[in-house]
Design an enzyme around this catalytic site. Structure first.
Site, short mmCIF file in Angstrom:
data_model
loop_
_atom_site.label_atom_id
_atom_site.label_comp_id
_atom_site.label_asym_id
_atom_site.label_seq_id
_atom_site.Cartn_x
_atom_site.Cartn_y
_atom_site.Cartn_z
N ASN A 10 0.88 -1.17 0.00
CA ASN A 10 0.00 0.00 0.00
C ASN A 10 0.92 1.21 0.00
O ASN A 10 1.49 1.56 1.02
CB ASN A 10 -0.89 -0.03 1.25
CG ASN A 10 -1.69 1.25 1.40
OD1 ASN A 10 -1.78 2.06 0.47
ND2 ASN A 10 -2.27 1.46 2.58
N TRP A 11 1.06 1.81 -1.18
CA TRP A 11 2.01 2.91 -1.31
C TRP A 11 1.52 4.19 -0.64
O TRP A 11 2.29 5.12 -0.45
CB TRP A 11 2.30 3.18 -2.78
CG TRP A 11 3.14 2.13 -3.46
CD1 TRP A 11 3.60 0.94 -2.93
CD2 TRP A 11 3.65 2.18 -4.81
NE1 TRP A 11 4.35 0.26 -3.86
CE2 TRP A 11 4.40 0.99 -5.02
CE3 TRP A 11 3.54 3.10 -5.85
CZ2 TRP A 11 5.02 0.72 -6.24
CZ3 TRP A 11 4.17 2.84 -7.06
CH2 TRP A 11 4.91 1.65 -7.25
N LYS A 12 0.23 4.28 -0.38
CA LYS A 12 -0.36 5.50 0.20
C LYS A 12 -0.07 6.69 -0.72
O LYS A 12 -0.06 6.52 -1.93
CB LYS A 12 0.15 5.71 1.62
CG LYS A 12 -0.04 4.44 2.47
CD LYS A 12 0.18 4.65 3.93
CE LYS A 12 -0.07 3.32 4.65
NZ LYS A 12 -0.02 3.45 6.10
N HIS A 95 -9.54 1.80 4.34
CA HIS A 95 -8.29 1.89 5.11
C HIS A 95 -8.48 2.83 6.29
O HIS A 95 -9.23 3.81 6.20
CB HIS A 95 -7.16 2.39 4.20
CG HIS A 95 -5.82 2.29 4.86
ND1 HIS A 95 -5.35 3.26 5.71
CD2 HIS A 95 -4.89 1.32 4.82
CE1 HIS A 95 -4.16 2.89 6.16
NE2 HIS A 95 -3.86 1.72 5.65
N GLU A 97 -6.76 5.13 7.44
CA GLU A 97 -6.47 6.54 7.16
C GLU A 97 -7.66 7.21 6.46
O GLU A 97 -7.92 8.41 6.68
CB GLU A 97 -5.19 6.66 6.32
CG GLU A 97 -3.96 6.40 7.19
CD GLU A 97 -2.80 5.73 6.48
OE1 GLU A 97 -2.73 5.78 5.23
OE2 GLU A 97 -1.95 5.14 7.17
N GLU A 167 -5.95 -4.49 10.34
CA GLU A 167 -4.88 -3.53 10.60
C GLU A 167 -5.17 -2.75 11.88
O GLU A 167 -5.90 -1.75 11.85
CB GLU A 167 -4.78 -2.54 9.43
CG GLU A 167 -4.46 -3.19 8.10
CD GLU A 167 -3.78 -2.20 7.16
OE1 GLU A 167 -2.66 -2.49 6.74
OE2 GLU A 167 -4.35 -1.15 6.89
N GLY A 173 2.29 2.29 10.67
CA GLY A 173 3.29 3.33 10.52
C GLY A 173 3.99 3.72 11.81
O GLY A 173 4.69 4.72 11.87
N SER A 213 2.97 -2.18 10.25
CA SER A 213 4.42 -2.35 10.47
C SER A 213 4.91 -3.76 10.18
O SER A 213 5.82 -4.25 10.86
CB SER A 213 4.81 -1.90 11.87
OG SER A 213 4.44 -0.54 12.08
N GLY A 234 2.68 -1.11 4.25
CA GLY A 234 2.85 0.30 3.93
C GLY A 234 4.31 0.64 3.74
O GLY A 234 4.90 0.43 2.67
#
Ligand code: PGA
Length: 251
Positions: A10-12, A95, A97, A167, A173, A213, A234
């Protein structure tokens, strides 16, 4: 009843097209012998270049979100047809975020999921509790609700192509991974919720990833757990050597 592991990056909001090109070119030879499904979920602006570069390789391309509406007055949104036209196979939905910063709710997750499934995209639906919820022993209540409302009204047939990512928000992160036991316990619980909603046979087929992570150091231990079927990665997906080590966890 072996489930094929699926490792997804997941490159975000990272990677310009030039950076994406360099990363994918570096990644291809490193992951070509993977025994897992390998996916990179990339920003919208990288999708076409990623699909072109990954053609003929074992890397599949996903998006990081999709609109619930098919088309129309939704400024800034990207539709499932637009994604499918570019050759996008997977899409992350819900997600944390998105939930935290962009008002995503279980209802919008459910609406996006139905649209994605209707257009043949393979969804990766994210669920997870916050630190506060975990500390108040509310993890199971929160996760049960996210799973039940997120998957509401999905047919058993469609459910077969849904992937769930567990998650824990406090592990994303932060460098703080859930222990393999914590991840296994919650993922097993999610499988139980799916078994109650559908049936045990179907629940045993659904792939459930861990995310938060995950990295080359902890991947082996997490993947050794019986209910953990992969990872949503990530930070460690942004460097070819790190991501390929996660993908090749079994080598
Ligand atoms: P992380 O992110 O691996 O950087 O913790 C995972 C995710 O948010 O999907």
């Amino acid at each position: 009843m072996a489930r094929k592991p699926i490792i997804a990056g997941n490159w975000k909001m990272n990677m310009t097209r030039a950076e994406a090109t360099a990363l994918i070119e570096a990644l291809k030879p490193l992951v070509k012998d993977a025994t897992s499904d390998v996916v990179i979920c990339v920003p919208y602006t990288d999708i076409d270049v990623a699909v072109k570069l990954c053609a003929g390789s074992n890397i599949k391309v996903g998006a990081e979100n999709v609109a619930w509406a098919e088309k129309g007055a939704f400024t800034g949104e990207i539709s499932a047809d637009m994604l499918a036209e570019l050759g996008t196979e997977y899409v992350i939905i819900g997600h944390s975020e998105r939930r935290q910063y962009f008002g995503e709710t279980d209802a919008t997750v459910n609406a996006r999921l139905k649209t994605a499934l209707g257009k043949g995209l393979k969804p990766i639906v994210c669920v997870g509790e916050t630190l506060d919820q975990r500390e108040k022993n509310r993890t199971k209540t929160v996760i049960r609700k996210q799973v039940q409302l997120g998957l509401e009204g999905i047919s058993a047939e469609d459910m077969a192509s849904v992937i769930i990512a567990y998650e824990p928000v406090w592990a994303i992160g932060t460098g703080k991974t859930a222990t393999s036991e914590q991840a296994e316990e919650t993922i097993k619980f999610i499988r139980g919720v799916i078994a109650k909603m559908f049936d045990r046979k179907l629940a045993n087929k659904v792939r459930i990833q861990y995310g938060g992570s995950m990295n080359p150091k902890n991947v082996k231990e997490l993947m050794a757990m019986p209910d953990i079927d992969g990872g949503l990665i990530g930070g460690a997906s942004l460097k070819a050597p790190d991501f390929s080590q996660v993908v090749n966890f079994d080598k």
